[in-house]
Design an enzyme around this catalytic site. Structure first.
Site, PDB file in Angstrom:
ATOM      1  N   LYS A  48       0.816  -1.229   0.000  1.00 16.83           N
ATOM      2  CA  LYS A  48       0.000   0.000   0.000  1.00 16.83           C
ATOM      3  C   LYS A  48       0.847   1.275   0.000  1.00 16.83           C
ATOM      4  O   LYS A  48       0.405   2.328   0.421  1.00 16.83           O
ATOM      5  CB  LYS A  48      -1.011   0.034   1.167  1.00 16.83           C
ATOM      6  CG  LYS A  48      -1.875  -1.207   1.297  1.00 16.83           C
ATOM      7  CD  LYS A  48      -2.476  -1.690   0.007  1.00 16.83           C
ATOM      8  CE  LYS A  48      -3.445  -0.724  -0.627  1.00 16.83           C
ATOM      9  NZ  LYS A  48      -3.837  -1.145  -1.998  1.00 16.83           N
ATOM     10  N   ALA A  49       2.082   1.169  -0.522  1.00 21.03           N
ATOM     11  CA  ALA A  49       2.959   2.333  -0.588  1.00 21.03           C
ATOM     12  C   ALA A  49       2.990   2.966  -1.976  1.00 21.03           C
ATOM     13  O   ALA A  49       3.713   3.925  -2.189  1.00 21.03           O
ATOM     14  CB  ALA A  49       4.377   1.949  -0.161  1.00 21.03           C
ATOM     15  N   GLY A  50       2.241   2.422  -2.924  1.00 22.64           N
ATOM     16  CA  GLY A  50       2.217   2.975  -4.271  1.00 22.64           C
ATOM     17  C   GLY A  50       2.707   2.004  -5.324  1.00 22.64           C
ATOM     18  O   GLY A  50       3.104   2.416  -6.413  1.00 22.64           O
ATOM     19  N   THR A  51       2.669   0.722  -5.041  1.00 20.84           N
ATOM     20  CA  THR A  51       3.178  -0.309  -5.940  1.00 20.84           C
ATOM     21  C   THR A  51       2.516  -0.250  -7.312  1.00 20.84           C
ATOM     22  O   THR A  51       3.200  -0.204  -8.344  1.00 20.84           O
ATOM     23  CB  THR A  51       2.933  -1.712  -5.334  1.00 20.84           C
ATOM     24  OG1 THR A  51       3.289  -1.698  -3.958  1.00 20.84           O
ATOM     25  CG2 THR A  51       3.718  -2.772  -6.073  1.00 20.84           C
ATOM     26  N   THR A  52       1.198  -0.268  -7.340  1.00 22.20           N
ATOM     27  CA  THR A  52       0.476  -0.289  -8.620  1.00 22.20           C
ATOM     28  C   THR A  52       0.697   1.010  -9.374  1.00 22.20           C
ATOM     29  O   THR A  52       0.911   1.012 -10.588  1.00 22.20           O
ATOM     30  CB  THR A  52      -1.019  -0.558  -8.389  1.00 22.20           C
ATOM     31  OG1 THR A  52      -1.155  -1.790  -7.672  1.00 22.20           O
ATOM     32  CG2 THR A  52      -1.773  -0.651  -9.698  1.00 22.20           C
ATOM     33  N   TRP A  53       0.673   2.119  -8.675  1.00 21.88           N
ATOM     34  CA  TRP A  53       0.889   3.431  -9.262  1.00 21.88           C
ATOM     35  C   TRP A  53       2.241   3.470  -9.985  1.00 21.88           C
ATOM     36  O   TRP A  53       2.346   3.857 -11.147  1.00 21.88           O
ATOM     37  CB  TRP A  53       0.790   4.474  -8.148  1.00 21.88           C
ATOM     38  CG  TRP A  53       0.920   5.895  -8.537  1.00 21.88           C
ATOM     39  CD1 TRP A  53       0.067   6.622  -9.311  1.00 21.88           C
ATOM     40  CD2 TRP A  53       1.958   6.782  -8.143  1.00 21.88           C
ATOM     41  NE1 TRP A  53       0.515   7.924  -9.421  1.00 21.88           N
ATOM     42  CE2 TRP A  53       1.682   8.044  -8.702  1.00 21.88           C
ATOM     43  CE3 TRP A  53       3.093   6.639  -7.350  1.00 21.88           C
ATOM     44  CZ2 TRP A  53       2.499   9.147  -8.528  1.00 21.88           C
ATOM     45  CZ3 TRP A  53       3.902   7.744  -7.166  1.00 21.88           C
ATOM     46  CH2 TRP A  53       3.594   8.980  -7.753  1.00 21.88           C
ATOM     47  N   HIS A 110       7.052  -7.304  -2.519  1.00 20.28           N
ATOM     48  CA  HIS A 110       6.923  -6.725  -1.180  1.00 20.28           C
ATOM     49  C   HIS A 110       7.903  -7.413  -0.220  1.00 20.28           C
ATOM     50  O   HIS A 110       7.839  -7.209   0.986  1.00 20.28           O
ATOM     51  CB  HIS A 110       5.505  -6.918  -0.621  1.00 20.28           C
ATOM     52  CG  HIS A 110       4.442  -6.117  -1.300  1.00 20.28           C
ATOM     53  ND1 HIS A 110       4.643  -4.849  -1.783  1.00 20.28           N
ATOM     54  CD2 HIS A 110       3.144  -6.416  -1.568  1.00 20.28           C
ATOM     55  CE1 HIS A 110       3.513  -4.402  -2.322  1.00 20.28           C
ATOM     56  NE2 HIS A 110       2.602  -5.329  -2.202  1.00 20.28           N
ATOM     57  N   ARG A 132       6.508   5.491   1.404  1.00 21.49           N
ATOM     58  CA  ARG A 132       5.382   6.413   1.587  1.00 21.49           C
ATOM     59  C   ARG A 132       5.377   6.850   3.042  1.00 21.49           C
ATOM     60  O   ARG A 132       5.849   6.110   3.916  1.00 21.49           O
ATOM     61  CB  ARG A 132       4.090   5.658   1.244  1.00 21.49           C
ATOM     62  CG  ARG A 132       2.825   6.467   1.371  1.00 21.49           C
ATOM     63  CD  ARG A 132       1.629   5.612   0.972  1.00 21.49           C
ATOM     64  NE  ARG A 132       0.389   6.378   1.057  1.00 21.49           N
ATOM     65  CZ  ARG A 132      -0.804   5.852   0.892  1.00 21.49           C
ATOM     66  NH1 ARG A 132      -0.934   4.572   0.619  1.00 21.49           N
ATOM     67  NH2 ARG A 132      -1.876   6.595   0.988  1.00 21.49           N
ATOM     68  N   SER A 140      -3.875   3.405   4.946  1.00 20.34           N
ATOM     69  CA  SER A 140      -4.260   2.788   3.689  1.00 20.34           C
ATOM     70  C   SER A 140      -4.270   1.260   3.812  1.00 20.34           C
ATOM     71  O   SER A 140      -5.210   0.591   3.379  1.00 20.34           O
ATOM     72  CB  SER A 140      -3.298   3.213   2.582  1.00 20.34           C
ATOM     73  OG  SER A 140      -3.626   2.582   1.374  1.00 20.34           O
TER      74      SER A 140
END
Length: 154
Positions: A48-53, A110, A132, A140
């Site tokens: 949830k730190a922006g992986t997909t982004w 991860h 993040r 998140s």
């Protein structure tokens, strides 16, 4: 659906000193034996730190001009496989990564640094580490896990 109808959440267990779920360790031998290539790019993040982004951004930077159709024809989890995941209903991440025909291959993880397959270091691969704000990350992750049934109760 009532709570009694939901599948049980998997437990956390100690895996070589790190709390893990079995979806990250069921395919462990293949993860550790994964053969990185010198041009691979590893996207390393905390959940949830922006992986997909970041995965989308790098995929667009590397392949957006030459193969724009892949943005709508190939799901992101196939374009940028999640190396350690083995969610039984999907192809394991190691297999998806091995089947990538792109160069560079974009692969996400991860895993803590001590668990990253040695071949990434041996091949001197580039690593994109994403961090993040810890408070934002925690909130998140908590809300994500409330609805995500493949992890223990948040």
């Amino acid at each position: 659906m009532e709570n009694s109808e939901l599948p049980p959440r998997p437990p956390l267990f100690d895996f070589q000193g790190v709390s893990m779920i079995h979806y990250f360790t069921d395919n462990w031998e293949n993860v550790q034996n994964f053969q990185a290539r010198p041009d691979d790019i590893l996207i390393a993040t905390y959940p949830k730190a922006g992986t997909t982004w970041v995965s989308y951004i790098l995929d667009l930077l590397y392949f957006g001009q030459t193969a724009p159709e892949r943005q709508t024809s190939i799901p992101i989890y196939e374009r940028v496989p999640f190396l350690e995941c083995d969610f039984k209903m999907l192809t394991p991440g190691t297999e998806l990564a091995d089947k990538l025909t792109t160069s560079p291959r974009l692969i996400k993880t991860h895993l803590p640094v001590q668990f990253v397959p040695k071949s990434f270091w041996e091949q001197n691969c580039r690593v994109v580490y994403v961090a993040r704000n810890a408070k934002d990350n925690l909130v998140s992750y908590f809300h994500f896990d409330k609805m995500n049934l493949v992890e223990p109760e948040p």
